[in-house]
Motif scaffolding. Structure first.
Motif, PDB file in Angstrom:
ATOM      1  N   ASP A 137       0.968  -1.241  -0.058  1.00 27.46           N
ATOM      2  CA  ASP A 137       0.088  -0.172   0.033  1.00 27.46           C
ATOM      3  C   ASP A 137       0.755   1.206  -0.106  1.00 27.46           C
ATOM      4  O   ASP A 137       0.859   1.869  -0.950  1.00 27.46           O
ATOM      5  N   ALA A 138       1.263   1.660   1.088  1.00 25.14           N
ATOM      6  CA  ALA A 138       2.280   3.141   1.210  1.00 25.14           C
ATOM      7  C   ALA A 138       3.300   3.216   0.272  1.00 25.14           C
ATOM      8  O   ALA A 138       3.408   4.534  -0.229  1.00 25.14           O
ATOM      9  N   GLY A 142       2.412   7.303  -4.740  1.00 22.75           N
ATOM     10  CA  GLY A 142       2.804   8.705  -4.923  1.00 22.75           C
ATOM     11  C   GLY A 142       2.266   9.553  -3.828  1.00 22.75           C
ATOM     12  O   GLY A 142       2.643  10.910  -3.750  1.00 22.75           O
ATOM     13  N   LYS A 143       1.173   9.147  -2.792  1.00 24.12           N
ATOM     14  CA  LYS A 143       0.537  10.093  -2.176  1.00 24.12           C
ATOM     15  C   LYS A 143       1.536  10.168  -0.719  1.00 24.12           C
ATOM     16  O   LYS A 143       2.230   9.103  -0.401  1.00 24.12           O
ATOM     17  N   ARG A 237      -9.502   5.491  -8.352  1.00 25.37           N
ATOM     18  CA  ARG A 237      -8.714   5.249  -7.387  1.00 25.37           C
ATOM     19  C   ARG A 237      -9.473   5.371  -6.189  1.00 25.37           C
ATOM     20  O   ARG A 237      -9.073   4.705  -5.214  1.00 25.37           O
TER      21      ARG A 237
END
Ligand code: GLY
Length: 358
Positions: A137-138, A142-143, A237
């Protein structure tokens, strides 16, 4: 390490995701000559566990390496920690041709990525993800960002890494509860995107909460595909928010004593029940989802009453005009848009009714 997939962000360069052991060799192999300095950013635990071989590999390439640590835990994911890291980089004369290497789990990667996004108006970064949650996930998408007392990830930026290295070998050092946090996101990816992966997870023994490298890879590939289609989170998304509207409220209501993955597991259970009660998802699918989560050792019952969590729902980023919006699967493996949106409005009444159903 093997090359698993490329993430192709809209308007940006594709970047590779590698999975396997020994990320030090891979880091050295992909290092670009113009990156004369490296800043490894990790929490105190992951930096002591994983930084040394990475530092050696980069120093062998004549790179000037700085290692910056911060205290482990979600409480460190703040503007203050970011400022401390930036001040340390300025003091060390880190220049624009440096590359940040975020090492560790979600907190380290979100912070390292956000520092990279704004340091001298943006420098390059790569990730070495060492937790299951970070790998599936993390690290992908790009967040980047930090939390504030008003909510999680409220301050941040989109800033894509140049490469992601998922250290499958590192998962052996995680305790079972940390592995389960990652499993919740894997179940989410399967529930909203990959029906075959959902069935494979149902067929897996769940032994020691450590999925095979192939299952981890499938989950990473699902996330990579979604974010490549809608990098800026304006459409499809949003399916990745399944379980998160309720999950974030539960994290806040428990003052983060309920870890993210567990909160998302409970959130998915409740949100799927809402969907089933509204006729948007088959009852049996909601039950299969809850059964899979429970079999993988994840909680499905909320630890607090709806009345204790509801005030935290209002501050969720996904609300609009006072209504809670949830991304809800329509089958186990897909989300059908409704009225052009991948989220649906859900009333507090519907959430309260689904909250503690057996
Ligand atoms: N950094 C995680 C994401 O972009 O979803």
């Amino acid at each position: 390490m093997r090359h698993l997939v490329d993430v192709s962000p809209e308007g940006g360069s594709p970047y590779p995701v590698y999975v396997g052991g020994a990320p030090d060799g891979m880091l050295a192999a992909l290092w670009r000559d113009r990156w004369r300095q490296a800043v490894l950013i990790g929490d105190e635990t992951t930096a002591s566990l994983f930084a040394a071989p990475l530092v050696r590999a980069l120093e062998a390439r004549d790179v000037e390496v700085h290692v910056l640590r911060f205290p482990a835990g979600e409480r460190s994911k703040t503007r203050e920690t970011k400022a401390r890291l930036e001040d340390a980089m300025l003091e060390a004369h880190v220049e624009r041709d440096a590359c940040i290497v975020g090492v560790g789990g979600g907190v380290a990667l979100d912070l390292a990525g956000f520092v990279a996004a704004t340091y001298q108006r943006g420098i390059d970064h790569v990730f070495v993800a060492t937790t299951l949650l970070a790998q599936v996930d993390a690290a992908i998408g790009g967040k980047t960002g930090v939390d504030t007392p008003r909510g999680k990830n409220l301050i941040g930026a989109f800033h894509q890494p140049k490469a992601v290295l998922c250290d499958y070998g590192a998962l052996a050092s995680l305790d079972v509860s940390e592995r389960r946090n990652g499993l919740a996101e894997m179940v989410k990816h399967a529930a909203v995107w990959d029906a075959a992966l959902f069935r494979e997870l149902e067929g897996w023994s769940g032994e020691e909460a450590l999925p095979s490298e192939a299952l981890v890879g499938r989950s990473i590939a699902a996330k990579a595909e979604v974010v490549s289609r809608d990098t800026r989170d304006r459409g499809i998304r949003q399916v990745l928010n399944f379980g998160h509207t309720v999950g974030h409220a539960l994290e806040a209501a428990t003052d983060h004593s309920l870890p993210h993955g567990q909160a998302v597991a409970v959130g998915m259970t409740i949100e799927a029940r809402v969907a089933a009660r509204a006729g948007w998802l088959a009852d049996d699918d909601a039950r299969r989802l809850a059964a899979l989560l429970a079999r993988l050792g994840l909680p499905t019952a909320p630890p607090v009453a709806f009345s204790d969590a509801s005030s935290f729902l209002a501050s969720d980023k996904k609300t609009a005009r006072g209504a809670v919006r949830c991304a809800l699967p329509s089958t186990l493996g897909g989300v059908t848009p409704s009225g052009g949106s991948y989220t649906r409005e859900v009333s507090y009444q519907a959430l309260a009714a689904a909250w503690s159903e057996p």
